[in-house]
Enzyme design. Sequence first.
Site, PDB file in Angstrom:
ATOM      1  N   GLY A  51     144.620 114.281  -8.637  1.00  0.00           N
ATOM      2  CA  GLY A  51     144.996 113.605  -7.441  1.00  0.00           C
ATOM      3  C   GLY A  51     145.145 112.288  -7.385  1.00  0.00           C
ATOM      4  O   GLY A  51     144.431 111.357  -6.735  1.00  0.00           O
ATOM      5  N   HIS A  52     145.790 111.822  -8.495  1.00  0.00           N
ATOM      6  CA  HIS A  52     145.978 110.098  -8.518  1.00  0.00           C
ATOM      7  C   HIS A  52     147.111 110.046  -9.514  1.00  0.00           C
ATOM      8  O   HIS A  52     147.663 110.826 -10.247  1.00  0.00           O
ATOM      9  CB  HIS A  52     144.902 109.683  -8.793  1.00  0.00           C
ATOM     10  CG  HIS A  52     143.928 110.271 -10.398  1.00  0.00           C
ATOM     11  ND1 HIS A  52     144.633 109.869 -11.441  1.00  0.00           N
ATOM     12  CD2 HIS A  52     143.066 111.101 -10.473  1.00  0.00           C
ATOM     13  CE1 HIS A  52     143.820 110.511 -12.619  1.00  0.00           C
ATOM     14  NE2 HIS A  52     142.828 111.200 -11.614  1.00  0.00           N
TER      15      HIS A  52
END
Length: 136
Positions: A51-52
């Site tokens: 998630g990055h």
Amino acid sequence: MSIDRCQMLELPKVHDPRGNLTFIESEVHIPFPIQRVYYLYDVPGGSDRGGHAHKTLHQFVVAMSGSFDIVLDDGKNKKRMHLNRSYNGLYICPMIWRELDNFSSGAVCMVLASSKYNESDYLRDYAEFMRERWHA
Ligand code: TYD
């Protein structure tokens, strides 16, 4: 950088009736110098990681045990890769948003990274990633 640069790479495998052996040499089998190794383990069922994106970091991800999926996203295209072999791994170039999910029980995800841990290299907000990606 487009997700086309992110490829599954096959590693050397020394077959042996006593058990197989795979090795990874920095800048030989993966296209960057290794400065850090970390791993995810004891991942609860249904859990998501990642998630990055990273501004400059190169990574190489291997399923040392079990399996999981990595969804790569360059802001234009997405692709889902299934990792389930310890003799290959996924190269992820900088500026790619990634999500890890679908972890099997007992999965171990090893990551080789081109730099030491540096929080300022992360883009943890998707809108900010998109701004940096396409309007920098
Ligand atoms: P993070 O990279 O966000 O995890 P993932 O992408 O696997 O979901 O890291 C989670 C936390 O762990 C974060 O607070 C920082 C810490 N961390 C380190 O201290 N050193 C490291 O090398 C890594 C990868 C994370």
